[in-house]
Write an enzyme that holds these catalytic residues in place. Sequence first.
Site, short mmCIF file in Angstrom:
data_model
loop_
_atom_site.label_atom_id
_atom_site.label_comp_id
_atom_site.label_asym_id
_atom_site.label_seq_id
_atom_site.Cartn_x
_atom_site.Cartn_y
_atom_site.Cartn_z
N GLU A 1 37.58 53.84 48.13
CA GLU A 1 36.53 54.47 48.92
C GLU A 1 35.77 53.37 49.67
O GLU A 1 35.22 52.46 49.03
CB GLU A 1 35.60 55.20 47.94
N HIS B 1 39.19 37.53 37.01
CA HIS B 1 39.07 38.82 36.30
C HIS B 1 39.26 40.00 37.25
O HIS B 1 39.84 41.02 36.88
CB HIS B 1 37.72 38.92 35.58
C1 LIG Z 1 34.76 41.34 44.52
C2 LIG Z 1 34.88 41.07 43.02
C3 LIG Z 1 35.21 42.37 42.29
C4 LIG Z 1 35.98 40.04 42.77
O1 LIG Z 1 36.08 39.79 41.38
P1 LIG Z 1 36.39 38.29 40.86
O2 LIG Z 1 36.63 38.35 39.40
O3 LIG Z 1 35.34 37.37 41.33
O4 LIG Z 1 37.77 38.06 41.61
P2 LIG Z 1 38.80 36.88 41.38
O5 LIG Z 1 38.22 35.82 40.51
O6 LIG Z 1 40.07 37.49 40.92
O7 LIG Z 1 38.94 36.34 42.86
C5 LIG Z 1 37.80 35.97 43.60
C6 LIG Z 1 37.97 34.58 44.18
O8 LIG Z 1 37.97 33.62 43.14
C7 LIG Z 1 39.09 32.74 43.26
N1 LIG Z 1 39.54 32.38 41.92
C8 LIG Z 1 40.10 33.19 41.00
N2 LIG Z 1 40.38 32.49 39.88
C9 LIG Z 1 40.00 31.24 40.12
C10 LIG Z 1 40.01 30.06 39.35
N3 LIG Z 1 40.50 30.03 38.11
N4 LIG Z 1 39.52 28.94 39.92
C11 LIG Z 1 39.02 28.93 41.16
N5 LIG Z 1 38.98 30.03 41.94
C12 LIG Z 1 39.46 31.15 41.42
C13 LIG Z 1 40.10 33.57 44.00
O9 LIG Z 1 41.05 32.78 44.68
C14 LIG Z 1 39.27 34.37 44.93
O10 LIG Z 1 38.96 33.59 46.07
P3 LIG Z 1 39.08 34.19 47.56
O11 LIG Z 1 38.09 35.32 47.62
O12 LIG Z 1 38.76 33.03 48.42
O13 LIG Z 1 40.49 34.65 47.69
C15 LIG Z 1 33.55 40.45 42.44
O14 LIG Z 1 33.26 39.28 43.14
C16 LIG Z 1 32.38 41.40 42.51
O15 LIG Z 1 32.20 42.19 41.62
N6 LIG Z 1 31.56 41.30 43.58
C17 LIG Z 1 30.37 42.11 43.75
C18 LIG Z 1 30.67 43.58 43.92
C19 LIG Z 1 31.75 43.87 44.95
O16 LIG Z 1 31.75 43.33 46.05
N7 LIG Z 1 32.67 44.77 44.56
C20 LIG Z 1 33.79 45.14 45.40
C21 LIG Z 1 33.55 46.36 46.20
S1 LIG Z 1 33.05 47.77 45.32
#
Ligand SMILES: CC(C)(COP(=O)(O)OP(=O)(O)OC[C@H]1O[C@@H](n2cnc3c(N)ncnc32)[C@H](O)[C@@H]1OP(=O)(O)O)[C@@H](O)C(=O)NCCC(=O)NCCS
Length: 408
Positions: A264, A240
């Site tokens: 930022e 997502h």
């Molecule tokens: C950072 C953040 C926004 C990422 O969102 P997310 O939806 O988890 O991101 P994605 O799923 O697109 O990708 C994250 C990981 O999941 C993996 N992934 C995505 N889809 C996948 C699937 N279907 N199966 C297995 N792994 C998967 C990706 O490869 C990625 O792995 P990597 O980090 O080793 O490259 C989220 O983890 C978050 O909100 N974290 C807390 C707040 C934060 O840190 N915000 C960012 C700064 S403000």
Amino acid sequence: MAGVNTMEKKLAEYKCDTNEAICLKLVRFPEDIEDDGTTFHPEYSHQIFGDDEVAFGYKGLQIQLFYSAGNLSTLFKVKYSSKVTETFDCVEPDDVEGKIREIVPAGFTCNTDDFISLLEKDANFKPFGTLLHTYTVHNEEAGELTYQIHKADITCPGFQEYHERLQTFLMWFIETASFIDADDDRWDFFLVFEKYNKDGETLYATVGYMTVYNYYVYPDKTRPRVSQMLILPPFQGEGHGAQLLEAVHRFYCSLPKVQDITAEDPSENYVKLRDYVLVKLCQGLPSFAADKLHLGFSADMIKEAQDKLKINKKHARRVYEILRLRATDMSDEEKAREYRLEVKKRLFGPYRKNQRELAKMRKCLRPEELVSHMGQMDTQTQHEELEKSYQVVVEDYRRIIERLASQA
Ligand SMILES: CC(C)(COP(=O)(O)OP(=O)(O)OC[C@H]1O[C@@H](n2cnc3c(N)ncnc32)[C@H](O)[C@@H]1OP(=O)(O)O)[C@@H](O)C(=O)NCCC(=O)NCCS
């Protein structure tokens, strides 16, 4: 002495790790309320409970913050098996409820039956703003699930109150989170929702969101800057974040007044996500074609990334390094060496600055001061640091390349 130790031990029993004590939940069905399997916990609570993330004064403390999945109507309860004042007269328990009230907006309920009534109203909840993008994700248990990304602003009816509830999650999942002044009309909000079925009707559950501030750039441009991004924990690692960032990027690319898109104080996780999304967007551009990559980072790449995708030079450089790694046969020693040098040349920038500073210092420092500074910048250490940075960078790049391959 023994008395003091016994007292200390007794008091220690009344300390609770607030990351464990806070129980969060996104409720779709009334039975979710009692289902521990849907509970998740904060990663951080230091902004509310101090650096050691401990609440004092309660045994078996549980701070329940349960939200209806769509509208985020809130149930707030504090439970514990015993409180310190019941046993000790001299110590006061922390005002846990007061601390939570500081960040959870008014309008929550402390009564489960009232919460269930509010939950029923989630059937009328519709996503705010305009629909930007729809996508599906395959889920092992539930099959094909549909998600929508919407763009909203503060003028959408009901959005301001909803955003106040949504942003409370930032405190638990972003280390240095702060709430924004949402009244400023330069904020754009991008929201992700899951469509789900309840009693034959389609409902919407909140998945995550991003806030972007539109900075003014002289004379007539804007520079959207991503401020906060959060995918709620039950939905993390499902792609997502990448969908949201790509949709937001595509949205701003379509606006002529946008100069480029920045962030930022980006976290490591955000940078990894951005690298992945930008590579996905750039890999089809002619200047990044496989046969051009071995000629180095070019002015054409900078221009094409900027003009077509509003990507700045620094980010385009990382995209080039990732695509070049993908196109390089690293088992060929000569090609691997060329690649290593190319990346290290960029990484060496800050070290070169250090050396220039050292040269300047030589002119104005006393010898003993110079020796202490030289110690910090010793060449051997610099080489080791550089090698370490290179290994970390390439490891991240490889993961992005694997992810791209798995999506192809
Ligand atoms: C950072 C953040 C926004 C990422 O969102 P997310 O939806 O988890 O991101 P994605 O799923 O697109 O990708 C994250 C990981 O999941 C993996 N992934 C995505 N889809 C996948 C699937 N279907 N199966 C297995 N792994 C998967 C990706 O490869 C990625 O792995 P990597 O980090 O080793 O490259 C989220 O983890 C978050 O909100 N974290 C807390 C707040 C934060 O840190 N915000 C960012 C700064 S403000």
